[in-house]
Design an enzyme around this catalytic site. Structure first.
Site, PDB file in Angstrom:
ATOM      1  N   ARG A   1      -2.076  22.165 -14.923  1.00 50.14           N
ATOM      2  CA  ARG A   1      -1.442  20.112 -15.356  1.00 50.14           C
ATOM      3  C   ARG A   1      -1.919  19.682 -16.154  1.00 50.14           C
ATOM      4  O   ARG A   1      -1.204  19.107 -17.573  1.00 50.14           O
ATOM      5  CB  ARG A   1      -1.163  19.530 -14.455  1.00 50.14           C
ATOM      6  CG  ARG A   1      -0.698  18.319 -14.600  1.00 50.14           C
ATOM      7  CD  ARG A   1       0.256  17.108 -13.479  1.00 50.14           C
ATOM      8  NE  ARG A   1       1.042  16.075 -13.680  1.00 50.14           N
ATOM      9  CZ  ARG A   1       1.488  15.828 -13.024  1.00 50.14           C
ATOM     10  NH1 ARG A   1       1.468  15.248 -11.376  1.00 50.14           N
ATOM     11  NH2 ARG A   1       2.628  14.857 -13.180  1.00 50.14           N
TER      12      ARG A   1
ATOM     13  N   LYS B   1       3.423  11.605 -11.647  1.00 46.22           N
ATOM     14  CA  LYS B   1       2.979  10.276 -12.439  1.00 46.22           C
ATOM     15  C   LYS B   1       3.209   9.012 -12.936  1.00 46.22           C
ATOM     16  O   LYS B   1       4.029   9.563 -13.472  1.00 46.22           O
ATOM     17  CB  LYS B   1       2.556  11.546 -14.084  1.00 46.22           C
ATOM     18  CG  LYS B   1       1.194  12.758 -14.216  1.00 46.22           C
ATOM     19  CD  LYS B   1       0.804  12.181 -15.284  1.00 46.22           C
ATOM     20  CE  LYS B   1      -0.598  14.021 -15.538  1.00 46.22           C
ATOM     21  NZ  LYS B   1      -0.430  14.083 -16.668  1.00 46.22           N
TER      22      LYS B   1
ATOM     23  N   HIS C   1      -0.644  15.528 -26.283  1.00 48.11           N
ATOM     24  CA  HIS C   1      -0.476  13.925 -26.130  1.00 48.11           C
ATOM     25  C   HIS C   1      -1.756  13.175 -26.465  1.00 48.11           C
ATOM     26  O   HIS C   1      -1.489  12.036 -26.695  1.00 48.11           O
ATOM     27  CB  HIS C   1      -0.634  14.071 -24.718  1.00 48.11           C
ATOM     28  CG  HIS C   1       1.123  14.449 -24.040  1.00 48.11           C
ATOM     29  ND1 HIS C   1       1.973  15.663 -24.737  1.00 48.11           N
ATOM     30  CD2 HIS C   1       2.241  13.632 -23.450  1.00 48.11           C
ATOM     31  CE1 HIS C   1       3.208  15.444 -24.041  1.00 48.11           C
ATOM     32  NE2 HIS C   1       2.864  14.717 -23.466  1.00 48.11           N
TER      33      HIS C   1
ATOM     34  N   LYS D   1       7.882  22.505 -15.121  1.00 47.88           N
ATOM     35  CA  LYS D   1       7.114  21.533 -14.481  1.00 47.88           C
ATOM     36  C   LYS D   1       6.756  21.343 -12.984  1.00 47.88           C
ATOM     37  O   LYS D   1       5.737  20.958 -11.848  1.00 47.88           O
ATOM     38  CB  LYS D   1       7.851  19.910 -14.386  1.00 47.88           C
ATOM     39  CG  LYS D   1       7.505  18.780 -14.072  1.00 47.88           C
ATOM     40  CD  LYS D   1       6.043  17.925 -15.513  1.00 47.88           C
ATOM     41  CE  LYS D   1       5.273  16.303 -14.681  1.00 47.88           C
ATOM     42  NZ  LYS D   1       5.331  15.657 -15.690  1.00 47.88           N
TER      43      LYS D   1
ATOM     44  N   GLU E   1      -3.986  17.396 -11.767  1.00 45.97           N
ATOM     45  CA  GLU E   1      -4.886  17.804 -13.106  1.00 45.97           C
ATOM     46  C   GLU E   1      -6.711  17.891 -13.230  1.00 45.97           C
ATOM     47  O   GLU E   1      -6.212  17.935 -13.970  1.00 45.97           O
ATOM     48  CB  GLU E   1      -4.251  16.837 -13.703  1.00 45.97           C
ATOM     49  CG  GLU E   1      -4.544  16.540 -15.356  1.00 45.97           C
ATOM     50  CD  GLU E   1      -4.047  16.154 -16.322  1.00 45.97           C
ATOM     51  OE1 GLU E   1      -2.748  15.784 -16.464  1.00 45.97           O
ATOM     52  OE2 GLU E   1      -4.820  15.824 -17.848  1.00 45.97           O
TER      53      GLU E   1
ATOM     54  N   HIS F   1       8.272   7.434 -27.279  1.00 46.68           N
ATOM     55  CA  HIS F   1       7.063   8.753 -27.043  1.00 46.68           C
ATOM     56  C   HIS F   1       7.119  10.304 -27.450  1.00 46.68           C
ATOM     57  O   HIS F   1       6.059  10.893 -28.071  1.00 46.68           O
ATOM     58  CB  HIS F   1       7.057   8.580 -25.346  1.00 46.68           C
ATOM     59  CG  HIS F   1       6.128   9.588 -24.664  1.00 46.68           C
ATOM     60  ND1 HIS F   1       4.403   9.087 -25.119  1.00 46.68           N
ATOM     61  CD2 HIS F   1       6.367  11.346 -23.854  1.00 46.68           C
ATOM     62  CE1 HIS F   1       4.046  11.001 -23.907  1.00 46.68           C
ATOM     63  NE2 HIS F   1       4.905  11.130 -24.114  1.00 46.68           N
TER      64      HIS F   1
ATOM     65  N   ARG G   1       0.874  -0.807   0.152  1.00 50.77           N
ATOM     66  CA  ARG G   1      -0.514  -0.033  -0.254  1.00 50.77           C
ATOM     67  C   ARG G   1       1.188   1.236   0.311  1.00 50.77           C
ATOM     68  O   ARG G   1       0.689   2.546   0.456  1.00 50.77           O
ATOM     69  CB  ARG G   1      -0.794  -0.172   1.027  1.00 50.77           C
ATOM     70  CG  ARG G   1      -1.633  -1.022   0.998  1.00 50.77           C
ATOM     71  CD  ARG G   1      -3.460  -0.410   1.946  1.00 50.77           C
ATOM     72  NE  ARG G   1      -3.678  -2.043   2.031  1.00 50.77           N
ATOM     73  CZ  ARG G   1      -3.804  -2.926   3.365  1.00 50.77           C
ATOM     74  NH1 ARG G   1      -3.009  -3.178   4.115  1.00 50.77           N
ATOM     75  NH2 ARG G   1      -5.084  -4.035   2.819  1.00 50.77           N
TER      76      ARG G   1
ATOM     77  N   HIS H   1      -0.972  10.084 -28.067  1.00 49.26           N
ATOM     78  CA  HIS H   1      -1.089   9.216 -27.528  1.00 49.26           C
ATOM     79  C   HIS H   1      -1.617   7.667 -28.639  1.00 49.26           C
ATOM     80  O   HIS H   1      -1.343   6.496 -28.501  1.00 49.26           O
ATOM     81  CB  HIS H   1      -1.868   8.956 -26.598  1.00 49.26           C
ATOM     82  CG  HIS H   1      -1.408   9.543 -25.228  1.00 49.26           C
ATOM     83  ND1 HIS H   1      -1.817  10.100 -24.156  1.00 49.26           N
ATOM     84  CD2 HIS H   1       0.253   9.693 -24.670  1.00 49.26           C
ATOM     85  CE1 HIS H   1      -0.756  10.472 -23.302  1.00 49.26           C
ATOM     86  NE2 HIS H   1       0.180   9.978 -23.012  1.00 49.26           N
TER      87      HIS H   1
HETATM   88  P1  NAD Z   1      12.781   4.497 -22.102  1.00 45.15           P
HETATM   89  O1  NAD Z   1      12.089   4.880 -20.806  1.00 45.15           O
HETATM   90  O2  NAD Z   1      11.956   3.716 -23.088  1.00 45.15           O
HETATM   91  O3  NAD Z   1      13.771   5.696 -22.276  1.00 45.15           O
HETATM   92  C1  NAD Z   1      14.096   5.219 -23.751  1.00 45.15           C
HETATM   93  C2  NAD Z   1      15.574   4.554 -23.982  1.00 45.15           C
HETATM   94  O4  NAD Z   1      16.738   4.360 -24.046  1.00 45.15           O
HETATM   95  C3  NAD Z   1      15.131   2.536 -23.805  1.00 45.15           C
HETATM   96  O5  NAD Z   1      15.918   1.700 -24.678  1.00 45.15           O
HETATM   97  C4  NAD Z   1      16.520   2.793 -22.703  1.00 45.15           C
HETATM   98  O6  NAD Z   1      16.583   1.416 -21.636  1.00 45.15           O
HETATM   99  C5  NAD Z   1      17.345   3.616 -22.604  1.00 45.15           C
HETATM  100  N1  NAD Z   1      18.037   4.277 -21.781  1.00 45.15           N
HETATM  101  C6  NAD Z   1      17.585   5.093 -21.176  1.00 45.15           C
HETATM  102  N2  NAD Z   1      18.353   5.585 -20.051  1.00 45.15           N
HETATM  103  C7  NAD Z   1      19.429   5.241 -21.093  1.00 45.15           C
HETATM  104  C8  NAD Z   1      21.304   5.861 -21.322  1.00 45.15           C
HETATM  105  N3  NAD Z   1      21.477   6.403 -20.228  1.00 45.15           N
HETATM  106  N4  NAD Z   1      22.388   5.394 -21.796  1.00 45.15           N
HETATM  107  C9  NAD Z   1      21.474   4.473 -23.025  1.00 45.15           C
HETATM  108  N5  NAD Z   1      19.873   4.519 -23.205  1.00 45.15           N
HETATM  109  C10 NAD Z   1      19.055   4.315 -22.686  1.00 45.15           C
HETATM  110  O7  NAD Z   1      11.976   5.894 -23.085  1.00 45.15           O
HETATM  111  P2  NAD Z   1      12.319   7.306 -22.482  1.00 45.15           P
HETATM  112  O8  NAD Z   1      11.749   8.480 -23.071  1.00 45.15           O
HETATM  113  O9  NAD Z   1      12.931   7.649 -21.515  1.00 45.15           O
HETATM  114  O10 NAD Z   1      10.123   8.148 -21.261  1.00 45.15           O
HETATM  115  C11 NAD Z   1       9.041   7.451 -22.487  1.00 45.15           C
HETATM  116  C12 NAD Z   1       8.356   7.212 -20.895  1.00 45.15           C
HETATM  117  O11 NAD Z   1       7.974   8.275 -20.366  1.00 45.15           O
HETATM  118  C13 NAD Z   1       6.401   6.521 -22.046  1.00 45.15           C
HETATM  119  O12 NAD Z   1       5.973   5.180 -21.107  1.00 45.15           O
HETATM  120  C14 NAD Z   1       5.767   7.723 -21.549  1.00 45.15           C
HETATM  121  O13 NAD Z   1       4.170   7.616 -21.482  1.00 45.15           O
HETATM  122  C15 NAD Z   1       6.573   8.305 -20.221  1.00 45.15           C
HETATM  123  N6  NAD Z   1       6.212   9.652 -19.504  1.00 45.15           N
HETATM  124  C16 NAD Z   1       5.543   9.922 -18.617  1.00 45.15           C
HETATM  125  C17 NAD Z   1       5.570  10.726 -17.652  1.00 45.15           C
HETATM  126  C18 NAD Z   1       4.732  11.524 -16.436  1.00 45.15           C
HETATM  127  O14 NAD Z   1       4.444  12.186 -16.112  1.00 45.15           O
HETATM  128  N7  NAD Z   1       5.313  10.435 -16.081  1.00 45.15           N
HETATM  129  C19 NAD Z   1       6.165  12.023 -19.139  1.00 45.15           C
HETATM  130  C20 NAD Z   1       5.997  12.108 -20.182  1.00 45.15           C
HETATM  131  C21 NAD Z   1       6.272  10.644 -20.743  1.00 45.15           C
HETATM  132  N1  GLY Z   2       3.444  14.618 -18.551  1.00 43.35           N
HETATM  133  C1  GLY Z   2       2.972  15.761 -18.362  1.00 43.35           C
HETATM  134  C2  GLY Z   2       2.199  15.911 -16.830  1.00 43.35           C
HETATM  135  O1  GLY Z   2       3.368  15.245 -16.031  1.00 43.35           O
HETATM  136  O2  GLY Z   2       1.265  16.098 -16.116  1.00 43.35           O
END
Ligand code: NAD
Ligand code: GLY
Length: 361
Positions: free
Chosen positions: A240, A142, A247, A226, A236, A264, A120, A251
């Site tokens: 936000r 998030k 997106h 941010k 949100e 992404h 939890r 998405h």
């Molecule tokens: P990811 O986590 O898939 O990383 C991208 C690639 O880079 C992967 O293959 C990973 O293994 C590799 N990698 C990571 N760090 C590395 C490094 N230092 N050197 C070499 N390779 C490395 O993708 P991302 O772009 O980091 O994140 C995208 C995700 O984030 C999506 O799922 C998206 O929905 C989410 N997201 C969430 C929020 C939020 O507010 N929570 C905001 C934006 C995006």
């Molecule tokens: N990436 C959008 C948010 O964190 O609200």
């Protein structure tokens, strides 16, 4: 560099941005109890950074559980999330065990969700290693996994205790991933900071060359935005939502093509062009504004058109968006460069036309 603060009362936390942070675990230690930590990472990041972080923690007397997941957006799902719980239980992780996400947004989102659910709720720390995760996903709480019908549909708001963004980790990031991160950086300029937009136009070459000074400024400015937005609207209820420029379309691209096909950030760039085209059709942006946005995405090496899924399929996928209210689609649009608005003003015909204008021929 002085840490930034995300001002959320009793859930406030610091964002450290700098170099060499992976070897200095001092900021982590106040959030670690006797039960130690579980570091969650993936098969790509583990060989690069896990042993360094784990060694530094162990040297400081911290017990470390290592959890290495498969890499990719396609694994941001229930079975992979469950692997985290399997190891935590096998290793007798406790309610006071701190989860550490070491990786990009996929690892950060999944680890955060695991932390929100395990017993939890256990403390967690974000160590983002992609540009995208350093400027966006590691901050704000998030957390989620994907559902085959929609991105990030299953999750929770759950804030980390600390964010450590080590710019040195960006040295190993593939070019395509660096560009994907720039999409979210450009987003802040478009929605709330026209001066930053001008800075990005002038400094894109330095960013692509991974100039540490330019990256440090871009990450810090992005995190300042941010942190400010999240502090004002954590769950949100209003502002936000503006962070979701591009997106809803994006998405739809990610879900429509299958997770992992487009990155992404790539989907966000093409989606932002659709939102910009729609804003132009509503008379808010001029043609030259749209061209300026397109030039910036092109300079960053990002796509400016989406795949041709058909407008109907886009609309079907977009109907699952989390901003849909009372059955009405609400989109983040641009009133002008540097000012975004959440609006349900666009007629469906115009949305279709904007999509059609921005899919690859
Ligand atoms: P990811 O986590 O898939 O990383 C991208 C690639 O880079 C992967 O293959 C990973 O293994 C590799 N990698 C990571 N760090 C590395 C490094 N230092 N050197 C070499 N390779 C490395 O993708 P991302 O772009 O980091 O994140 C995208 C995700 O984030 C999506 O799922 C998206 O929905 C989410 N997201 C969430 C929020 C939020 O507010 N929570 C905001 C934006 C995006
Ligand atoms: N990436 C959008 C948010 O964190 O609200």
């Amino acid at each position: 560099m002085q840490p930034l603060r995300v001002a959320l009362d009793d859930r406030a936390y610091d964002i450290h941005i700098g170099t060499g942070l992976l070897d200095d675990v001092a900021p982590i230690l106040p959030f670690v109890k006797k039960a130690g930590v579980a570091v969650v990472t993936n098969e790509t990041v583990a060989p690069l950074y896990l042993s360094r972080l784990a060694a530094a923690l162990r040297q400081a007397g911290v017990a470390v559980i290592e959890i290495v997941l498969p890499d990719g957006e396609a694994y941001k799902d229930w079975p992979t999330l469950n692997r985290i719980f399997d190891v935590l239980l096998e290793q007798h992780a406790e309610r006071s065990t701190t989860l550490i996400a070491l990786g990009g947004g996929v690892i950060g989102d999944m680890t955060g969700f695991a932390a929100a659910c395990y017993q939890r709720g256990v403390p967690f720390i974000q160590i983002p290693t992609t540009l995208l995760s350093q400027v966006d996903s590691s901050v704000g709480g998030k957390t989620a996994i994907n559902h085959p019908r929609g991105k990030n549909m299953i999750g929770a708001f759950y804030q980390p205790k600390l964010v450590l963004a080590d710019l040195d980790t960006l040295d190993t990031l593939p070019d395509r991933e660096l560009a994907a991160g720039l999409a979210e950086v450009i987003k802040y300029g478009l929605i709330r900071d026209p001066e930053f937009l001008v800075w990005l136009e002038a400094n894109m070459t330095r960013l692509l060359a991974r100039d540490k000074g330019a990256l440090a400024y871009a990450v810090r400015r992005s995190c300042e935005h941010k942190a400010e937005v999240v502090a004002a609207d954590e769950k949100e209820a209003g502002e936000r939502a503006l962070l979701n420029l591009g997106h809803t379309f994006g998405h739809a691209i990610e879900t429509g093509l299958g997770y992992g096909e487009w990155l992404h950030g790539e989907a966000v760039a093409a989606g932002t062009m659709m939102a910009a085209e729609l804003s132009r059709r509503l008379g808010w942006l001029g043609e030259s504004d749209v061209q300026r946005i397109e030039a910036l995405f092109r300079a960053a090496g990002l796509p400016v058109c989406g795949p041709d899924l058909g407008a109907e399929r886009y609309l079907e996928l977009m109907s699952h968006d989390k901003k849909v209210q009372d059955g009405r689609l609400r989109l983040v649009l641009l009133e002008r460069l540097g000012r975004a608005v959440l609006s349900d003003a666009a007629p469906e015909a115009e949305i279709r036309a904007a999509i059609a204008a921005r899919v690859a021929a």
